[in-house]
Design a protein around this motif. Structure first.
Motif, PDB file in Angstrom:
ATOM      1  N   ASP D 263       0.837  -1.205   0.000  1.00  0.00           N
ATOM      2  CA  ASP D 263       0.000   0.000   0.000  1.00  0.00           C
ATOM      3  C   ASP D 263       0.865   1.244   0.000  1.00  0.00           C
ATOM      4  N   TRP D 270       2.371   7.088  -6.500  1.00  0.00           N
ATOM      5  CA  TRP D 270       1.463   8.129  -6.989  1.00  0.00           C
ATOM      6  C   TRP D 270       2.021   9.520  -6.686  1.00  0.00           C
TER       7      TRP D 270
ATOM      8  N   THR E 322     -12.773  12.325  -4.493  1.00  0.00           N
ATOM      9  CA  THR E 322     -12.655  11.004  -5.105  1.00  0.00           C
ATOM     10  C   THR E 322     -11.551  10.193  -4.454  1.00  0.00           C
ATOM     11  N   LEU E 323     -10.390  10.822  -4.284  1.00  0.00           N
ATOM     12  CA  LEU E 323      -9.283  10.119  -3.642  1.00  0.00           C
ATOM     13  C   LEU E 323      -9.673   9.689  -2.234  1.00  0.00           C
ATOM     14  N   ARG E 325     -12.564   8.985  -1.082  1.00  0.00           N
ATOM     15  CA  ARG E 325     -13.442   7.808  -1.133  1.00  0.00           C
ATOM     16  C   ARG E 325     -12.663   6.541  -1.480  1.00  0.00           C
ATOM     17  N   MET E 326     -11.771   6.685  -2.460  1.00  0.00           N
ATOM     18  CA  MET E 326     -10.968   5.510  -2.846  1.00  0.00           C
ATOM     19  C   MET E 326     -10.142   4.987  -1.677  1.00  0.00           C
ATOM     20  N   PHE E 327      -9.476   5.909  -1.015  1.00  0.00           N
ATOM     21  CA  PHE E 327      -8.626   5.506   0.107  1.00  0.00           C
ATOM     22  C   PHE E 327      -9.465   4.904   1.229  1.00  0.00           C
ATOM     23  N   ARG E 329     -12.255   3.359   0.908  1.00  0.00           N
ATOM     24  CA  ARG E 329     -12.706   2.025   0.511  1.00  0.00           C
ATOM     25  C   ARG E 329     -11.570   0.994   0.629  1.00  0.00           C
ATOM     26  N   SER E 330     -10.348   1.402   0.360  1.00  0.00           N
ATOM     27  CA  SER E 330      -9.205   0.482   0.474  1.00  0.00           C
ATOM     28  C   SER E 330      -8.805   0.275   1.935  1.00  0.00           C
TER      29      SER E 330
END
Lengths: 333, 333, 333, 333, 333
Positions: D263, D270, E322-323, E325-327, E329-330
């Motif tokens: 991770d 990124w 967006t980031l 939310r992505m983070f 979710r991960s």
């Protein structure tokens, strides 16, 4: 290949011609014995010897196939002994394994050597110079051979100890010293060493207990006890190496990761030092209409001197120097 | 299923018709024995055989249910032996376990095979070509079967050793070589192997000690001792594999994390290389009224050449190159 | 070098002149014994003693070569004992190993000391003041010497325990306390200690069992049992040290990496605190034609006060302060 | 609570009225025996039974207090057996431990059950349908009960094996699969299992050796040997589980940290991708007087088209794409 | 200090005046025995007792010096027993070790207590209320004392189990729960516990085997067997604690590092979220002559509305959301 064969009587060597004649002679004379030395014999060569000596077929099969475990097997009229010989190769720090088998009868010894380890010419010469020991007969030869093999074990033992000490030194010299493959390789060597020496120790103890009355008189018993002691000492050492190598490996693996973390910390610290000045630069790059610092000035010799920029440079340098000192003190740089 | 059945007399095979008649004949003749070979027999098929031979009901129950531990059990008039057969599947490097049971009476042997391992046709053929061994009677058959089973162990042993060496190679080739699941799988194989071979070693030693006078003459004793030695050798190896795999797993797990740390260090180093030029760019993006570097110029061919920008670009490039070299030298890139 | 030699009769010391005359006297008198004390003897010095006492050549060879395992060997007319002496060097926390050998006959004791450990003058003095013990004869001397050696073991045991406790304290005081090399060194000491004391324990138990009737009367047996108990206690401790050191090493290695991770977290947290204000600064550095915040103003005392810049500074300060508090609360700073 | 009581004579069940009358009858008849089944008896209930049977007070005390180790104790006129019963709870994958005690006399058996495990009604029913076994008398009952208890062990063994396989699957499915608490919990179960089954194995071996002549005829001996074999098989498995779980735990713990590092590497990659374009943007944000790229233009259809900005955007996009591909290929994203 | 002394005859207590008179009386009476209880006696006090009882000097020396290993030593006319007493200190979860020694003769018992553990007043009182046990004589006292000591072991065992369960709970509650020092401390306690209880178990087994005929009748033998069983149960538990603590420590150490990595991941994720908007801000901070986005406008109500800035803000907000939310979710935030 038959390397050497001779009859020993009264502690003296006599040349030996035809096997069967000689065997009859020592048997009828009630004294002396025959010693035949083979090296990597073919089945045919072996047959030649065996035709006269009537060795046990199972023992013969083992001797030809090789790759046996160290053991001492008592048959009705003979004893069959398998010894693992070891040879330490200096160049690669490798241990080469060979085999040495002995068929011991009432009036004969056959020694079979496989591989390069433990040449027996030296053992034979030493025995021939010691008539007292030669008089012990075939069992005396077994002792001399075993003693020489165990002496090699002790030599290999010392080599392993040295290798271990070298590895310890490199591992503890710096936090990323040593390398896992060489530690692992030494561990494998130690294992190989244990496989060669461990079974012999058990077999010898068993042989001395059971064979006490039958094959060994008191003097021989003392001699074999001495060999057994040396074997036990080697065994003690092997156990120790194993435990230590486990720890050395752990310390090394931990050390590698510690070294990497130190690098990361150093890099991050450098990045962190740049972060604050970058922020300050960003602030004064903003386009606000009213930013008093931008045109701070002082009248110097009639004209205005705008010193804002220089002040900021000084502030940045101070911050970087301070951080550098802090990080240095924490041991991060 | 009855695979084969025959009477052996004077080291020769005779066809065998009705079980009960044959049994009576060998018993009255005081010589020869019956060998019945079964494979995955149903309870009914087993009953057919058992009606004549009067095997012990507990042993029969074990033979039908299967999943027994390797063992050698002595009943009043018979011996019941369970052997675990192993089969190395090349495709998957898996070990398949089967069972082989023997009922050994004074004048008969019944072999029961479960699973695909160790077909006995080959063993029977070899025995039939060796009348001397056949004359040992049922116990000779036990030895031949056991010898063949232990030979398979040695073959599997060599396969495992090869697998281990392959894994070692991949693990030590690069710091992230090998994969935990395959190391673990091999460990499980070794465990399975140990479970199959370990109990037999103890049972055989016990059988040889207790059964010495009763079932085994000296020749047979030597034959079984040979098998026992091979078993012990396999046992030594298994112990070693276990220890080594433990270390290989540790080295692999450490190696994976070392590899990741290296990646992180590399990424961070790249980021760090961009940090200082970014700071410089930020500085000259500030909006101070008086920043002398911005309009440093030199008169070139009549017009002013403002070289500040180019100077800064050169400085940046120098910094990046220097850092790159430093990082390269530290082994960070 | 001959350190001391004397005859003891009736619990009293008598000077001893010529060895052979004295030996004859004690033998004919049926009472008393001779005690010869040697230190690092040369082969020649040893020969001088041996000429009279007829010690077993194997034992003599061991005594001259040294580097033996602790053992108690019974020969026909004598007992040969090897003890490993230990000496704790305070300066380096090292353990120095030496050897002490005893040849015990019916009417004599020869003690041979190699290395600095366990001087025997003190043992001799104490024995000479205790006529009752002296009357036990040569075996009484063996007990006294062994008791003194085992007492040293207990002293070393206590030193090791102290070293262990010091290491525990440093390791648990802070997460990066202690250092791997010193933990490892202590482990090596413990191993050395085990190698010295372990074999003696087994040899003594064996000697007491076998020698019970022959060499030891009930009183002596009790005395040796006492020594054996102390040895076992030492053995218990050694086992414990080994287990604990393993854990201490693990905790230390984990602690070092934990400490480094903490540093990294701290650095990253500082960098993270700068990231948001930097973004904000970047936003207001953009060159868009219409950015209302840039010229937000309020009329103050007749003129317009452009407060946008100051507002942003306040926002930045607030963000940094908030992040600082959050990180502090999470224990990241 | 008395669950069931009956007299068995000639392999048949007879109702049993008054304990003392019945006992006298079976004793005088020289045949048959009494079987009293208790469940969680109070001291008073126990007293009622004991008044007639004169059990040994120490055994009675153990039976009432419970929490004993599995054991087989021989008193003068009776044998006292403690078995640990296990029950696998499907819902929680937990193992519940109970106890089952037996007092075995010449003409009686008392079974005492504590907890929910191993109900005996089924065992009794099966025995009552097998008169041949019932004729073995009290020892036959002991065998039947023990057989049923060990059968439960084997069932639990299989459940544990399944749990282990499930955990292996989750741990090896993905690098962060499995969870430490459930692995640890299984390890604890295995330990509990070992504590229950291990002591019985030793006690049974001892009982069979000592009690051979006294309590067990050959047939019974074979029956108990069968039970002992099953116990040993369970023991082999338990040992294996322990070793494997150790490795599974290590792999899992390493896997979690590997997953986290992955991770981190992804995040850092990124960030690294943004670093270079940010630097470029910074460069063209500088306020130098002469930056030729800023006003690069080309004449397009009569007017000048300033393409510098677009060129830089393309360069940035190219850099980002290239880095993305590189990172993807290295497996960092 | 003499705590209590009394004569016991026919299961009843009688006051005891002068030691020597009493001893003569019980000896001549052929019945009864003397029990003298000492606590931390000085050498002088001990002498007073010893003058009459003629205890073995080695045993006396051990009793005065203390710090002995648990043992049971048989002398000609007496038995000397050393028990380690344990005391669990609730406040600190520490185990305090003391010693309890017994001299057991034909007609007397001397109990010597060192340290605070296991007061004997309670044992004496219970024995005095149980005339049947008192009639077993001195050996009955030994059993009662040993039983009481072993009962304390079981109590301590339970306390350790509780401590272990508490530690397990904290370690598994959260990934960074528990602390290494307290796990290590418990491990040390377990070791201390093992050192106290292990040797007694071996000594007791040995005593029961050898002393069977001589000192112990069948009833006493059963009593001691009961104590031995409890000791074995404690031993089983100790073994288990050791294994579990090893794993708990590993899980804890791994957990700490996992927790730290989680923190790092979180911080890095936040930083990563700021990186892209920062890049965008940088882009629009560039000074290119032609950047169309800078003056994108739309005619709103007669005047031009330059919306570029607002559009970029929206884009930035979208990216960050967006980031996030992505983070999320991960599982990175």
């Amino acid at each position: 290949m038959i390397i050497d064969q001779a009859t020993y009587r009264d502690g003296e060597r006599h040349p030996c011609g035809d096997l069967s004649t000689e065997l009859e002679r020592v048997r009828s004379g009630g004294d002396g014995f025959l010693w035949v030395g083979l090296k990597d014999p073919t089945a045919a060569e072996f047959d030649l010897v065996n035709r006269e000596l009537h060795l046990h077929p199972l023992a013969v099969e083992d001797a030809i196939k090789g790759h046996q475990r160290a053991k001492i097997e008592q048959y009705e009229s003979s004893v069959f002994v398998v010894l693992k010989t070891l040879r330490y190769l200096d160049r690669t720090s490798d241990i080469e394994t060979g085999e040495l088998m002995l068929f011991i009868g009432d009036r004969f010894v056959v020694t079979v050597r496989k591989g390069q380890g433990n040449p027996l010419a030296e053992v034979r010469r030493r025995l021939e110079n010691d008539p007292a020991r030669l008089r012990f007969g075939p069992m005396g030869v077994l002792h001399a051979v075993m003693d020489s093999v165990v002496d090699t074990y002790r030599r290999v033992d010392r080599e392993i100890q040295q290798d271990l000490e070298e590895i310890e030194e490199t591992v503890f010299a710096s936090s990323s010293g040593g390398d896992a493959p060489s530690i692992y390789r030494l561990k494998r060597e130690v294992l190989e060493f244990r496989r060669g020496t461990g079974p012999l120790s058990a077999a010898l103890a068993d042989f001395m207990e059971r064979g006490a009355g039958r094959h060994l008189n008191t003097d021989l018993h003392h001699l074999f006890r001495d060999v057994a002691d040396h074997l036990k000492q080697v065994g003690d050492h092997v156990d120790g190496y194993d435990r230590l190598l486990r720890d050395v490996l752990d310390v090394h693996l931990a050390g590698v990761s510690v070294k990497q973390n130190e690098d990361m910390r150093k890099i991050s610290a450098w990045v962190a030092m740049a972060a604050v000045p970058t922020l300050i630069a960003g602030i004064y790059g903003m386009n606000f209409d009213n930013m008093p610092e931008l045109n701070m000035s002082v009248a110097v010799g009639g004209s205005q001197f705008y010193y804002g920029y220089f002040l900021v440079l000084v502030v940045m340098a101070t911050i970087i120097t301070t951080l550098y000192r802090m990080f240095k003190r924490s041991g991060w740089l």
